[in-house]
Scaffold this motif. Structure first.
Motif, PDB file in Angstrom:
ATOM      1  N   VAL A 272      -0.907  10.238  -5.894  1.00 46.67           N
ATOM      2  CA  VAL A 272      -0.704   8.897  -6.418  1.00 46.67           C
ATOM      3  C   VAL A 272      -0.940   7.904  -5.276  1.00 46.67           C
ATOM      4  O   VAL A 272      -0.311   8.003  -4.232  1.00 46.67           O
ATOM      5  N   VAL A 273      -1.859   6.977  -5.485  1.00 43.86           N
ATOM      6  CA  VAL A 273      -2.133   5.929  -4.501  1.00 43.86           C
ATOM      7  C   VAL A 273      -2.006   4.592  -5.217  1.00 43.86           C
ATOM      8  O   VAL A 273      -2.540   4.417  -6.310  1.00 43.86           O
ATOM      9  N   LEU A 274      -1.273   3.661  -4.599  1.00 39.40           N
ATOM     10  CA  LEU A 274      -0.995   2.364  -5.227  1.00 39.40           C
ATOM     11  C   LEU A 274      -1.410   1.243  -4.292  1.00 39.40           C
ATOM     12  O   LEU A 274      -1.226   1.327  -3.084  1.00 39.40           O
ATOM     13  N   LEU A 275      -1.935   0.182  -4.883  1.00 42.08           N
ATOM     14  CA  LEU A 275      -2.262  -1.040  -4.159  1.00 42.08           C
ATOM     15  C   LEU A 275      -1.706  -2.199  -4.978  1.00 42.08           C
ATOM     16  O   LEU A 275      -2.022  -2.336  -6.167  1.00 42.08           O
TER      17      LEU A 275
ATOM     18  N   SER B 290       5.888   3.187   0.736  1.00 40.03           N
ATOM     19  CA  SER B 290       4.849   2.173   0.929  1.00 40.03           C
ATOM     20  C   SER B 290       4.978   1.477   2.274  1.00 40.03           C
ATOM     21  O   SER B 290       6.039   1.464   2.894  1.00 40.03           O
ATOM     22  N   TYR B 291       3.865   0.885   2.658  1.00 42.21           N
ATOM     23  CA  TYR B 291       3.793  -0.038   3.790  1.00 42.21           C
ATOM     24  C   TYR B 291       3.526  -1.402   3.168  1.00 42.21           C
ATOM     25  O   TYR B 291       2.625  -1.542   2.341  1.00 42.21           O
ATOM     26  N   ASP B 292       4.313  -2.396   3.550  1.00 41.00           N
ATOM     27  CA  ASP B 292       4.190  -3.739   2.988  1.00 41.00           C
ATOM     28  C   ASP B 292       3.863  -4.727   4.120  1.00 41.00           C
ATOM     29  O   ASP B 292       4.509  -4.697   5.169  1.00 41.00           O
ATOM     30  N   ARG B 293       2.900  -5.611   3.871  1.00 39.77           N
ATOM     31  CA  ARG B 293       2.460  -6.583   4.882  1.00 39.77           C
ATOM     32  C   ARG B 293       2.525  -7.988   4.301  1.00 39.77           C
ATOM     33  O   ARG B 293       1.853  -8.290   3.311  1.00 39.77           O
TER      34      ARG B 293
ATOM     35  N   VAL C  50       0.868  -1.173   0.000  1.00 39.80           N
ATOM     36  CA  VAL C  50       0.000   0.000   0.000  1.00 39.80           C
ATOM     37  C   VAL C  50       0.906   1.225   0.000  1.00 39.80           C
ATOM     38  O   VAL C  50       1.686   1.419   0.930  1.00 39.80           O
ATOM     39  N   ALA C  51       0.815   2.014  -1.062  1.00 39.45           N
ATOM     40  CA  ALA C  51       1.650   3.216  -1.186  1.00 39.45           C
ATOM     41  C   ALA C  51       0.740   4.446  -1.229  1.00 39.45           C
ATOM     42  O   ALA C  51       0.181   4.770  -2.269  1.00 39.45           O
ATOM     43  N   PRO C  52       0.599   5.123  -0.096  1.00 38.48           N
ATOM     44  CA  PRO C  52      -0.313   6.254  -0.034  1.00 38.48           C
ATOM     45  C   PRO C  52       0.302   7.595  -0.422  1.00 38.48           C
ATOM     46  O   PRO C  52      -0.407   8.593  -0.527  1.00 38.48           O
TER      47      PRO C  52
ATOM     48  N   ALA D 279      10.694   3.562  -2.992  1.00 43.30           N
ATOM     49  CA  ALA D 279      11.037   3.118  -4.345  1.00 43.30           C
ATOM     50  C   ALA D 279      11.283   4.336  -5.230  1.00 43.30           C
ATOM     51  O   ALA D 279      10.447   5.247  -5.284  1.00 43.30           O
ATOM     52  N   VAL D 280      12.414   4.354  -5.910  1.00 45.18           N
ATOM     53  CA  VAL D 280      12.776   5.467  -6.784  1.00 45.18           C
ATOM     54  C   VAL D 280      12.123   5.262  -8.149  1.00 45.18           C
ATOM     55  O   VAL D 280      12.281   4.208  -8.772  1.00 45.18           O
TER      56      VAL D 280
END
Length: 166
Positions: A57-60, A161-164, A41-43, A151-152
């Motif tokens: 930019v929001v990524l899932l 991001s937060y990674d789970r 999840v990259a908010p 991440a570049v």
């Protein structure tokens, strides 16, 4: 030096630093006990250059990490110009960087889809909305299941991001 050249130099320096850290881990460290899935999840994304057209930019994403560190994944995101986009990729994760069991480096390469119309030139080598991408990232494991990562994104910026893992 022009202001934009300073930013460009900073972007290249950040990307080079990430790539150099990966060189310290030429081979994957101890394989994990088993393969796992990871939710990404990259908010937030920071752009190197301000642009009035930039949107949040929001990524899932979802990634499969094999016991040897190889990764395969996909992500859906709204790009900087508000277009629904996707990234499908293959990569590798190197753990235990610089002697720290929390620090890791990840490198992925794949195809981005979504930069279309008047924004097609915002990513290199774009053909019909499809463009190749290589994304280096550095992360910190907070727990065996939780991590934060930066991440570049080439000359565009950096995403956090937060990674789970599960």
């Amino acid at each position: 030096m022009k202001k934009c050249n300073v930013r460009r130099a900073a972007a290249v320096l950040a990307a080079s630093a990430c790539a150099s850290l990966g060189a310290f881990a030429a081979t994957p460290s101890e394989p994990t006990a088993q393969a796992s899935w990871e939710l990404v999840v990259a908010p937030f994304t920071h752009h190197w250059h301000k642009d009035a057209e930039h949107r949040a930019v929001v990524l899932l994403g979802l990634e499969r990490i094999a016991s040897d560190g190889s990764t395969v994944g996909g992500a859906l995101f709204r790009n900087s110009f508000g277009q629904l986009s996707a990234y499908a990729y293959y990569g590798h994760e190197w753990n235990d960087l610089l002697g720290s069991d929390s620090l890791y480096f990840k490198l992925s390469g794949g195809i981005i889809y979504g930069y279309r119309g008047r924004f097609k030139d915002k990513v290199p080598l774009n053909v019909g909305g499809f463009s190749p991408a290589i994304i280096p990232a550095i992360g910190w494991r907070l727990t065996p299941k939780d991590a934060i990562q930066a991440a570049v994104l080439g000359k565009a910026g950096v995403t956090f991001s937060y990674d789970r893992r599960f």
